[in-house]
Design a protein around this motif. Structure first.
Motif, PDB file in Angstrom:
ATOM      1  N   SER A  41      38.523  48.279  37.755  1.00 17.21           N
ATOM      2  CA  SER A  41      39.509  49.242  37.257  1.00 17.21           C
ATOM      3  C   SER A  41      39.919  48.930  35.832  1.00 17.21           C
ATOM      4  N   ARG A  42      40.127  50.007  35.071  1.00 14.20           N
ATOM      5  CA  ARG A  42      40.567  49.875  33.677  1.00 14.20           C
ATOM      6  C   ARG A  42      41.736  50.814  33.376  1.00 14.20           C
ATOM      7  N   ASP A  43      42.387  51.299  34.412  1.00 14.22           N
ATOM      8  CA  ASP A  43      43.409  52.326  34.204  1.00 14.22           C
ATOM      9  C   ASP A  43      44.825  51.877  34.576  1.00 14.22           C
ATOM     10  N   GLY A  44      45.041  50.578  34.758  1.00 12.53           N
ATOM     11  CA  GLY A  44      46.381  50.092  35.066  1.00 12.53           C
ATOM     12  C   GLY A  44      46.679  49.894  36.537  1.00 12.53           C
ATOM     13  N   THR A  45      45.750  50.255  37.428  1.00 12.81           N
ATOM     14  CA  THR A  45      46.044  50.077  38.850  1.00 12.81           C
ATOM     15  C   THR A  45      46.134  48.598  39.220  1.00 12.81           C
ATOM     16  N   VAL A  46      45.380  47.748  38.563  1.00 18.36           N
ATOM     17  CA  VAL A  46      45.468  46.310  38.850  1.00 18.36           C
ATOM     18  C   VAL A  46      46.864  45.796  38.501  1.00 18.36           C
ATOM     19  N   ASP A  47      47.422  46.267  37.391  1.00 18.87           N
ATOM     20  CA  ASP A  47      48.782  45.865  37.014  1.00 18.87           C
ATOM     21  C   ASP A  47      49.794  46.310  38.065  1.00 18.87           C
ATOM     22  N   LYS A  48      49.639  47.531  38.590  1.00 24.18           N
ATOM     23  CA  LYS A  48      50.536  48.028  39.639  1.00 24.18           C
ATOM     24  C   LYS A  48      50.450  47.138  40.875  1.00 24.18           C
ATOM     25  N   LEU A  49      49.234  46.733  41.217  1.00 25.39           N
ATOM     26  CA  LEU A  49      49.045  45.880  42.386  1.00 25.39           C
ATOM     27  C   LEU A  49      49.649  44.497  42.184  1.00 25.39           C
ATOM     28  N   ARG A  50      49.440  43.926  41.019  1.00 23.64           N
ATOM     29  CA  ARG A  50      50.038  42.617  40.733  1.00 23.64           C
ATOM     30  C   ARG A  50      51.556  42.687  40.846  1.00 23.64           C
ATOM     31  N   ALA A  51      52.151  43.750  40.312  1.00 23.76           N
ATOM     32  CA  ALA A  51      53.601  43.925  40.377  1.00 23.76           C
ATOM     33  C   ALA A  51      54.080  44.056  41.818  1.00 23.76           C
ATOM     34  N   ALA A  52      53.220  44.564  42.689  1.00 17.49           N
ATOM     35  CA  ALA A  52      53.558  44.725  44.102  1.00 17.49           C
ATOM     36  C   ALA A  52      53.261  43.465  44.916  1.00 17.49           C
ATOM     37  N   GLY A  53      52.717  42.435  44.273  1.00 26.59           N
ATOM     38  CA  GLY A  53      52.411  41.198  44.978  1.00 26.59           C
ATOM     39  C   GLY A  53      51.127  41.249  45.792  1.00 26.59           C
ATOM     40  N   ALA A  54      50.256  42.177  45.470  1.00 20.56           N
ATOM     41  CA  ALA A  54      48.998  42.321  46.223  1.00 20.56           C
ATOM     42  C   ALA A  54      47.999  41.243  45.839  1.00 20.56           C
ATOM     43  N   ARG A  55      47.154  40.902  46.797  1.00 25.29           N
ATOM     44  CA  ARG A  55      45.974  40.095  46.484  1.00 25.29           C
ATOM     45  C   ARG A  55      44.891  41.067  46.053  1.00 25.29           C
ATOM     46  N   ILE A  56      44.157  40.706  45.013  1.00 27.97           N
ATOM     47  CA  ILE A  56      43.180  41.616  44.430  1.00 27.97           C
ATOM     48  C   ILE A  56      41.829  40.917  44.298  1.00 27.97           C
ATOM     49  N   PRO A  57      41.055  40.853  45.379  1.00 26.28           N
ATOM     50  CA  PRO A  57      39.719  40.274  45.254  1.00 26.28           C
ATOM     51  C   PRO A  57      38.881  41.121  44.296  1.00 26.28           C
ATOM     52  N   THR A  58      38.110  40.453  43.446  1.00 22.59           N
ATOM     53  CA  THR A  58      37.263  41.156  42.491  1.00 22.59           C
ATOM     54  C   THR A  58      35.879  41.366  43.097  1.00 22.59           C
ATOM     55  N   ILE A  59      35.412  42.589  43.017  1.00 20.13           N
ATOM     56  CA  ILE A  59      34.085  42.953  43.518  1.00 20.13           C
ATOM     57  C   ILE A  59      33.270  43.405  42.304  1.00 20.13           C
ATOM     58  N   ALA A  60      32.118  42.814  42.094  1.00 19.46           N
ATOM     59  CA  ALA A  60      31.253  43.263  40.993  1.00 19.46           C
ATOM     60  C   ALA A  60      30.896  44.724  41.233  1.00 19.46           C
ATOM     61  N   ARG A  61      31.027  45.533  40.202  1.00 21.80           N
ATOM     62  CA  ARG A  61      30.838  46.976  40.345  1.00 21.80           C
ATOM     63  C   ARG A  61      29.520  47.329  41.027  1.00 21.80           C
ATOM     64  N   GLY A  62      28.455  46.662  40.681  1.00 23.78           N
ATOM     65  CA  GLY A  62      27.152  46.961  41.260  1.00 23.78           C
ATOM     66  C   GLY A  62      26.972  46.470  42.682  1.00 23.78           C
ATOM     67  N   SER A  63      27.866  45.610  43.157  1.00 22.28           N
ATOM     68  CA  SER A  63      27.698  45.087  44.510  1.00 22.28           C
ATOM     69  C   SER A  63      28.708  45.646  45.497  1.00 22.28           C
ATOM     70  N   PHE A  64      29.494  46.644  45.086  1.00 23.06           N
ATOM     71  CA  PHE A  64      30.457  47.250  46.009  1.00 23.06           C
ATOM     72  C   PHE A  64      29.729  47.890  47.180  1.00 23.06           C
ATOM     73  N   ASN A  65      30.235  47.649  48.378  1.00 21.81           N
ATOM     74  CA  ASN A  65      29.705  48.227  49.606  1.00 21.81           C
ATOM     75  C   ASN A  65      30.917  48.538  50.485  1.00 21.81           C
ATOM     76  N   HIS A  66      31.041  49.759  50.942  1.00 21.61           N
ATOM     77  CA  HIS A  66      32.234  50.160  51.690  1.00 21.61           C
ATOM     78  C   HIS A  66      32.515  49.242  52.880  1.00 21.61           C
ATOM     79  N   GLY A  67      31.523  48.956  53.678  1.00 23.51           N
ATOM     80  CA  GLY A  67      31.725  48.131  54.870  1.00 23.51           C
ATOM     81  C   GLY A  67      31.983  46.675  54.545  1.00 23.51           C
ATOM     82  N   GLU A  68      31.098  46.078  53.770  1.00 22.07           N
ATOM     83  CA  GLU A  68      31.223  44.656  53.451  1.00 22.07           C
ATOM     84  C   GLU A  68      32.509  44.364  52.673  1.00 22.07           C
TER      85      GLU A  68
END
Length: 140
Positions: A41-68
């Protein structure tokens, strides 16, 4: 009772902000544990999540898989129950989490519950086709 919320996202924008706000306002389930994998993400959603205390695992864009991606996020939670959602699903009330979890609390033989997903007003047929083809719909 601990309840986690898993929402994989990428550039969720303002609509995701509304969804996150409604999820965090849920009542009668304690504080939700948000775990929201991000795939660039590059639109500020990560900042919103950090402010909410969320854990934000990073997924490489090319390796995203809905199930995994969801399975890994669920495995990272410490909750008794996990709610799986998507970045553009805005809860219609502050009782949604309670209504999803209540049957599981009452009947330990259950493994899952689900809620009805309704369309947003003003979403065009072209936007629905774009989403079905793997694109993103613009919020009306």
């Amino acid at each position: 009772m601990k309840v986690a919320l898993v929402i994989p996202r990428r550039n969720g924008g303002e609509l995701f902000g509304r969804a996150l706000e409604m999820w965090l306002a849920q009542q009668d389930v304690g504080k939700l544990e948000p775990v929201c994998p991000d795939s660039g993400s590059r639109d500020g959603t990560v900042d919103k999540l950090r402010a909410a205390g969320a854990r934000i695992p990073t997924i490489a864009r090319g390796s995203f898989n809905h199930g995994e991606t969801r399975n890994r996020a669920v495995a990272a939670t410490t909750a008794d129950f996990v709610i799986l959602s998507v970045q553009d699903a805005v809860p219609v009330s502050t009782a949604v989490a309670r209504e999803l979890v209540a049957p599981l609390v009452r009947d330990p033989t259950l493994a899952a519950t689900y809620g009805r997903l309704t369309g947003r007003t003003g979403v065009t047929e072209a936007a629905v086709r774009a989403m079905a083809a793997g694109g993103a719909a613009q919020d009306p």
